[in-house]
Design a protein around this motif. Structure first.
Motif, PDB file in Angstrom:
ATOM      1  N   PHE A  47      -5.252  13.500 -13.533  1.00 34.92           N
ATOM      2  CA  PHE A  47      -4.346  12.347 -13.605  1.00 34.92           C
ATOM      3  C   PHE A  47      -3.178  12.452 -12.628  1.00 34.92           C
ATOM      4  O   PHE A  47      -2.901  11.525 -11.872  1.00 34.92           O
ATOM      5  N   SER A  48      -2.519  13.615 -12.608  1.00 29.68           N
ATOM      6  CA  SER A  48      -1.317  13.701 -11.772  1.00 29.68           C
ATOM      7  C   SER A  48      -1.669  13.574 -10.290  1.00 29.68           C
ATOM      8  O   SER A  48      -0.923  12.954  -9.517  1.00 29.68           O
ATOM      9  N   VAL A  49      -2.814  14.107  -9.892  1.00 27.48           N
ATOM     10  CA  VAL A  49      -3.238  13.974  -8.486  1.00 27.48           C
ATOM     11  C   VAL A  49      -3.546  12.493  -8.199  1.00 27.48           C
ATOM     12  O   VAL A  49      -3.082  11.916  -7.200  1.00 27.48           O
ATOM     13  N   ALA A  50      -4.324  11.892  -9.107  1.00 24.84           N
ATOM     14  CA  ALA A  50      -4.707  10.486  -8.938  1.00 24.84           C
ATOM     15  C   ALA A  50      -3.467   9.600  -8.830  1.00 24.84           C
ATOM     16  O   ALA A  50      -3.372   8.722  -7.967  1.00 24.84           O
ATOM     17  N   GLN A  51      -2.477   9.882  -9.681  1.00 21.90           N
ATOM     18  CA  GLN A  51      -1.257   9.070  -9.690  1.00 21.90           C
ATOM     19  C   GLN A  51      -0.459   9.270  -8.400  1.00 21.90           C
ATOM     20  O   GLN A  51       0.051   8.325  -7.819  1.00 21.90           O
ATOM     21  N   THR A  52      -0.403  10.528  -7.935  1.00 26.29           N
ATOM     22  CA  THR A  52       0.345  10.802  -6.704  1.00 26.29           C
ATOM     23  C   THR A  52      -0.302  10.098  -5.512  1.00 26.29           C
ATOM     24  O   THR A  52       0.383   9.438  -4.719  1.00 26.29           O
ATOM     25  N   VAL A  53      -1.632  10.219  -5.400  1.00 26.50           N
ATOM     26  CA  VAL A  53      -2.330   9.567  -4.283  1.00 26.50           C
ATOM     27  C   VAL A  53      -2.128   8.049  -4.368  1.00 26.50           C
ATOM     28  O   VAL A  53      -1.838   7.379  -3.373  1.00 26.50           O
ATOM     29  N   GLY A  54      -2.269   7.511  -5.580  1.00 31.58           N
ATOM     30  CA  GLY A  54      -2.101   6.060  -5.788  1.00 31.58           C
ATOM     31  C   GLY A  54      -0.715   5.602  -5.356  1.00 31.58           C
ATOM     32  O   GLY A  54      -0.561   4.596  -4.649  1.00 31.58           O
ATOM     33  N   THR A  55       0.306   6.362  -5.764  1.00 30.76           N
ATOM     34  CA  THR A  55       1.685   5.981  -5.429  1.00 30.76           C
ATOM     35  C   THR A  55       1.903   6.027  -3.924  1.00 30.76           C
ATOM     36  O   THR A  55       2.498   5.113  -3.342  1.00 30.76           O
ATOM     37  N   PHE A  56       1.382   7.067  -3.300  1.00 33.83           N
ATOM     38  CA  PHE A  56       1.556   7.225  -1.860  1.00 33.83           C
ATOM     39  C   PHE A  56       0.882   6.063  -1.114  1.00 33.83           C
ATOM     40  O   PHE A  56       1.481   5.453  -0.217  1.00 33.83           O
ATOM     41  N   ALA A  57      -0.358   5.750  -1.532  1.00 34.01           N
ATOM     42  CA  ALA A  57      -1.071   4.636  -0.892  1.00 34.01           C
ATOM     43  C   ALA A  57      -0.290   3.336  -1.071  1.00 34.01           C
ATOM     44  O   ALA A  57      -0.158   2.533  -0.136  1.00 34.01           O
ATOM     45  N   ALA A  58       0.258   3.142  -2.266  1.00 32.65           N
ATOM     46  CA  ALA A  58       1.014   1.910  -2.537  1.00 32.65           C
ATOM     47  C   ALA A  58       2.233   1.814  -1.618  1.00 32.65           C
ATOM     48  O   ALA A  58       2.545   0.752  -1.085  1.00 32.65           O
ATOM     49  N   MET A  59       2.899   2.957  -1.417  1.00 41.41           N
ATOM     50  CA  MET A  59       4.083   2.944  -0.546  1.00 41.41           C
ATOM     51  C   MET A  59       3.696   2.577   0.887  1.00 41.41           C
ATOM     52  O   MET A  59       4.408   1.832   1.558  1.00 41.41           O
ATOM     53  N   LEU A  60       2.540   3.136   1.346  1.00 46.41           N
ATOM     54  CA  LEU A  60       2.104   2.826   2.707  1.00 46.41           C
ATOM     55  C   LEU A  60       1.796   1.337   2.851  1.00 46.41           C
ATOM     56  O   LEU A  60       2.212   0.691   3.814  1.00 46.41           O
ATOM     57  N   VAL A  61       1.074   0.801   1.855  1.00 49.39           N
ATOM     58  CA  VAL A  61       0.741  -0.628   1.896  1.00 49.39           C
ATOM     59  C   VAL A  61       2.018  -1.466   1.871  1.00 49.39           C
ATOM     60  O   VAL A  61       2.176  -2.420   2.639  1.00 49.39           O
ATOM     61  N   ASN A  62       2.943  -1.087   1.013  1.00 48.81           N
ATOM     62  CA  ASN A  62       4.208  -1.821   0.928  1.00 48.81           C
ATOM     63  C   ASN A  62       4.976  -1.772   2.247  1.00 48.81           C
ATOM     64  O   ASN A  62       5.517  -2.778   2.698  1.00 48.81           O
ATOM     65  N   PHE A  63       5.012  -0.605   2.838  1.00 47.51           N
ATOM     66  CA  PHE A  63       5.744  -0.473   4.093  1.00 47.51           C
ATOM     67  C   PHE A  63       5.134  -1.383   5.151  1.00 47.51           C
ATOM     68  O   PHE A  63       5.829  -2.107   5.856  1.00 47.51           O
TER      69      PHE A  63
END
Ligand code: GDD
Ligand code: MN
Length: 389
Positions: free
Chosen positions: A296-312
């Protein structure tokens, strides 16, 4: 005050002067009409347009100012080439900025003429109608003369395809719902008005996107009288259109902005919308990874990072389109963005916890956290990353 001129300075001045062409004062004062032409990648169209204007405005006192946003095809050089031998031709070169409307605003504000006419730089607008438009203004029939494709005698066949026709008609219907005056062709980029009206309206203009005419009519300090002059919209002479999906979104934004009298902070709404997309991306990626057995924690970290890139990326292309970062500054911006968003996320959780401790329900606590988080991200993004230029 007396200035001491040393002998060697004297001689330098003398040689310097001798390299200038001695001319009589060829022209005194400003012309009566300034034709403002926003242009981006229109190099091959510059000379044909000046030739067309020279014919169409023969006998009138006019100049043309091309406002170019540092086009890679050397549009401004094409302008300067002509300007060297023709005082009627001027150019403004803007660096690090893009936008049709703001280009028109700057061109018009550079003028000292009595009348301003605005037209595209690709010869789609029928320059032979300019005279009629200017006469309508001078005759006092109207405050703005609009070259219109949608009155009897007008023609819109130059629009690229069926898709453009449908979009154009949809936009017109939408625009007419909020316009204070009857305007058959509110999307026209071909119009003329007195410069003093433009100057008085300028501080209230939104400047977003392509629809400078609508912006003017909606922002004018008093109700304006419009006269529509039938015009044919011809196919472009060379190059391609710059109207894309983002420009259309900006149009929607302009409509909403004017509808709510500037009360809706448009940029903030777009920012929040982009943030929402980020949340969806985050959840989607996290779930896919979870399904494939990731922690879970890995999945959440990757998800958050991807979201930040998309947002940027979305913020850079959409929310802050007019301040877009490129090259090395893009990476710097991304780094700051990642730090800011992470801090925002921590603040979000912390604030939610505080409110929760205070006895608020879960929903209310996390909603408060989220709102404060997005306001924080927005404030820092607007001031630190995509700074006003
Ligand atoms: N300086 C500058 N900066 N000029 C620009 C920019 C920009 O970012 N984007 C476009 N232009 C210039 C173009 O070079 C052209 O001279 C003019 O603005 C119009 O742009 P086009 O890309 O040719 O737009 P269009 O033909 O699709 O749209 C025209 O027709 C529409 C009606 O269908 C424009 O006149 C619109 O205003 C009009 O609504
Ligand atoms: Mn065009």
């Amino acid at each position: 005050m007396t200035t001491l001129v040393l002998p060697d300075q004297l001689s330098r001045t003398a040689t310097a002067t001798s390299t200038f062409t001695a001319v009589e004062d060829m022209r005194a004062g400003s012309p009566e009409i300034t034709v403002v032409v926003p242009c981006y990648r229109e190099a091959p169209n510059v000379r044909p347009l000046v030739d067309a204007l020279t014919q169409a405005l023969a006998g009138r006192d006019w100049e043309v100012v091309f406002v170019d946003d540092n086009s890679p095809d050397g549009t401004i050089e094409a302008v300067r080439e002509l300007a060297r031998s023709n005082w009627r031709v001027r150019g403004i070169s803007r660096i690090g900025r893009r936008g049709l409307s703001t280009a028109v605003i700057e061109g018009a504000l550079s003028s000292s003429a009595t009348y301003i006419a605005v037209m595209d730089g690709d010869l789609q607008h029928d320059e032979t109608r300019l005279g009629v438009m200017l006469d309508a203004l001078a005759g006092g029939h109207c405050d703005i003369a609009v070259g219109s494709r949608h009155v009897a005698g007008g023609d819109n066949s130059g629009l690229a395809n069926v898709w453009r026709h449908a979009l154009s008609n949809g936009g017109i219907t939408l625009a007419q719902m909020i316009l204070p005056v009857k305007l058959g062709d509110p999307m026209s980029g071909f119009f003329a008005l007195r410069r003093d009206l433009f100057v008085r309206t300028a501080p209230r203009l939104s400047g977003a996107g392509f629809k400078i005419l609508m912006d003017l009519v909606l922002s004018a300090p008093e109700k304006v009288r419009v006269e529509e002059i039938p015009c044919t919209f011809k196919p472009r002479l060379a190059g391609e259109s710059k109207l894309d999906i983002l420009v259309m979104l900006q149009f929607l934004g302009l409509m909403l902005d004017k509808l709510f009298h500037g009360w809706l902070p448009m940029r903030f709404l777009v920012f929040a919308f982009v943030g929402l997309i980020g949340i969806i991306v985050n959840i989607a990626i996290m779930n896919v990874l979870r399904l494939s057995g990731t922690d879970f924690s890995v999945a959440q970290t990757v998800g958050t990072f991807a979201a930040m890139l998309v947002n940027f990326w979305l913020d850079n292309t959409l929310t802050y389109r007019d301040r877009r970062l490129r090259g090395i500054r893009l990476y710097g911006g991304l780094l700051v963005f990642l730090v800011v968003c992470s801090a925002g996320a921590w603040a979000n959780i912390g604030i939610a916890q505080l409110f929760r401790d205070d006895g608020q329900t879960f929903d209310r606590a996390s909603a408060t956290g989220a709102v404060i988080g997005v306001v924080w991200n927005y404030a820092v993004s607007s001031t630190l990353i995509w700074r006003r230029k």
